[in-house]
Design an enzyme around this catalytic site. Structure first.
Site, PDB file in Angstrom:
ATOM      1  CG  HIS A   1     -10.017  -4.796  -0.765  1.00 22.82           C
ATOM      2  ND1 HIS A   1      -8.622  -4.560  -1.307  1.00 22.82           N
ATOM      3  CD2 HIS A   1      -9.979  -4.391   0.326  1.00 22.82           C
ATOM      4  CE1 HIS A   1      -7.825  -4.269  -0.215  1.00 22.82           C
ATOM      5  NE2 HIS A   1      -8.535  -4.160   0.898  1.00 22.82           N
TER       6      HIS A   1
ATOM      7  CG  ASP B   1      -8.540  -3.943  -4.496  1.00 22.41           C
ATOM      8  OD1 ASP B   1      -7.794  -3.767  -3.662  1.00 22.41           O
ATOM      9  OD2 ASP B   1      -8.799  -5.053  -4.730  1.00 22.41           O
TER      10      ASP B   1
ATOM     11  CE1 TYR C   1      -4.285  -1.620   0.441  1.00 23.69           C
ATOM     12  CE2 TYR C   1      -3.108  -2.737   2.344  1.00 23.69           C
ATOM     13  CZ  TYR C   1      -4.206  -2.499   1.477  1.00 23.69           C
ATOM     14  OH  TYR C   1      -5.333  -3.411   1.260  1.00 23.69           O
TER      15      TYR C   1
END
Length: 496
Positions: free
Chosen positions: A364, A267, A237
């Site tokens: 996700h 996502d 991330y």
């Protein structure tokens, strides 16, 4: 006597429960975390709910070792808690210890639903709520699994099915099953074995594991017992503070004997509204008012919850034009893009090969945008509008996998591998490492049974002729390919 050796009474700690003076006990040590309150990724309220008492039980499953030393100044450690002052009265929320009933024999659990049922009973409520939760009305989460039931299998007979080989290759690396563990955060919330237990289970089945950026153990701890040749990917991330992401990439680059790719998640640019998870944030609301925060602390959306806490600081400004060149500067590892949900984005990703080697079609797990399409719909879109994508990059999927028949159907549609996230976490919750092993064992056996009854010996033989997906095809996007006029296509052409 050093300050860190000073004994502090529980009564003294209990006096410091405000945002002006906040003390907590961690691993027998007393810390003054007042200055850290506005910087805490989960918000000050999370810490204030634990102020004046022992926070080890809540802290330990979420934070990898070493975070305390990296985050707090040395002078924040005030001393040791005096054990003679700890009484039942000083722990207002202490519960009477109950003899915990052990888990059932793992071999008695015959499917993933039974494993989830056991895990639900054994895991802390906070862990279950975080793992189980999905966004809004949970439509995408439910549909992820339901869509597989609308795809029918087409078995052939008079085929020798004595042999069955589930092995395949992912990014050029051999794996024994086409099933991988998708990035799933905070594994130690559900069981102390954590991500390392999942890794050991994957090692026994020759399965790949993508480790979460928000793992509750360090990458070094997770891969410490890995078998030779065991394959890992690291989920990323990207942070607003790019230096943090660059430091982690440098750390993973040094372990390229274990980590074979970077999985960039796309996502969840912002966290979804996971109401079940957020409700847990109000369990201790009587200790701290819900609106309490420090003056210089940024506002946070929603009620919080583990999901909101983990996403705080995550960048939402990623673009094809900027982010992929940035990654090229900071890692030599191949890139896997996770979270593609349209054929247009799969098409664009394929144009960035060989830097991008694979994509994961995913919504996700239904935890981000509710009513987003399941991976099966995107697979069918790619087959309809830009099938050459399958030849240029590998296409993996995740979301909704509960049976070996689901695995086979995804592979028949063109997926190279199928990911499970919640299934691994619930396996862990049901029985630690042994529970994850049982999860993989069930999926592998069901996949083999399905392949044999279809008349297929090898994973590579699976194709559209083995399924009837016409019922699902009626529901996929029907607005045309749109590849020649797609807005970002000019950016891609300039890089070819």
């Amino acid at each position: 006597m050093k300050m860190s050796d000073k004994l502090i009474s529980a009564e003294e700690v209990e006096k410091h429960t405000s945002r002006d003076s906040c003390w907590v006990i961690l691993y027998g040590n007393v810390y003054d975390v007042t200055e850290f309150l506005p910087e805490h990724p989960g918000g000050s309220k999370i810490i204030l709910q634990l102020a004046g008492r022992d926070a080890t039980e809540e802290y330990d499953p979420i934070h990898p070792p070493g975070i305390l030393e990296e985050t707090l100044k040395p002078e924040a450690k005030l001393g040791r808690i005096d054990p003679q002052t700890i009484t039942a009265a000083s722990e207002p929320e202490a519960k009477e210890e109950m003899e915990e009933e052990g888990p059932p024999p793992m071999e008695s659990l015959l499917n993933l639903n039974e494993i989830e049922e056991v895990a639900t009973k054994r895991m802390p409520e906070k862990a279950w709520a975080y793992y189980y939760s999905s966004s809004d009305d949970q439509i995408s989460k439910s549909f992820n699994n339901a869509v597989y039931k609308d795809i029918l299998l087409r078995p052939r007979v008079f085929v020798d099915c004595t042999k069955c080989d589930t092995s395949t290759s992912l990014l050029g690396h051999k794996v024994d099953i086409p099933i991988f563990v998708a990035p799933a955060a905070m594994a130690r919330l559900g069981h102390p074995d954590g991500e390392a237990g999942i890794a050991r289970a994957c090692g026994k089945f020759g399965a790949m594991q993508v480790i979460s950026n928000n793992a509750s153990m360090t990458p070094e701890q997770i891969v410490a017992d890995a078998k030779p040749g065991q394959i890992f990917g690291w989920q990323l991330y990207v942070q607003n503070d790019r230096a943090k992401s660059e430091a982690m990439l440098a750390r993973i680059n040094k372990m390229d004997d274990r980590f074979k790719f970077i999985c960039l998640t796309l996502d969840a640019a912002v966290p979804g509204k996971r109401e079940l998870d957020e409700k847990q944030n109000f369990k201790n609301a009587t200790r701290v008012a819900s609106g309490v925060k420090t003056d210089d602390e940024p506002s946070r959306p929603g009620g919080g919850g583990v999901g909101q806490q983990l996403f705080f600081g995550t960048a939402s400004d990623l673009t094809w034009k900027v982010t992929l060149p940035w990654l090229a500067k900071h890692t030599h590892l191949p890139i896997v893009l996770k979270g593609l949900q349209t054929h247009e984005d799969a098409f664009l990703a394929s144009r960035y090969a060989p830097q991008v080697r694979a994509v994961i079609l995913s919504n996700h797990g239904g935890r981000a945008l509710d009513t987003a399409p399941p991976a099966v719909h995107t697979l069918l879109e790619i087959r309809k509008y830009c099938p050459d994508v399958f030849e240029k990059i590998e296409v993996w999927v995740d979301g909704g996998i509960k049976r070996g028949t689901d695995v086979v159907k995804a592979l028949a549609l063109g997926a190279k591998a199928v990911g499970v996230g919640r299934a691994a976490l619930f396996g862990l919750g049901a029985g630690g490492q042994e529970g994850v092993e049982r999860t993989l064992e069930i999926l592998k056996a069901e996949t083999e049974t399905c392949m044999r009854l279809l008349g297929v010996q090898n994973v590579s033989e699976l194709g559209p002729r083995h399924i009837n997906s016409s019922k699902v095809e009626r529901d996929i996007f029907n607005g045309g390919a749109g590849l020649d006029t797609f807005g970002l296509w000019d950016q891609v052409k300039s890089k070819l």
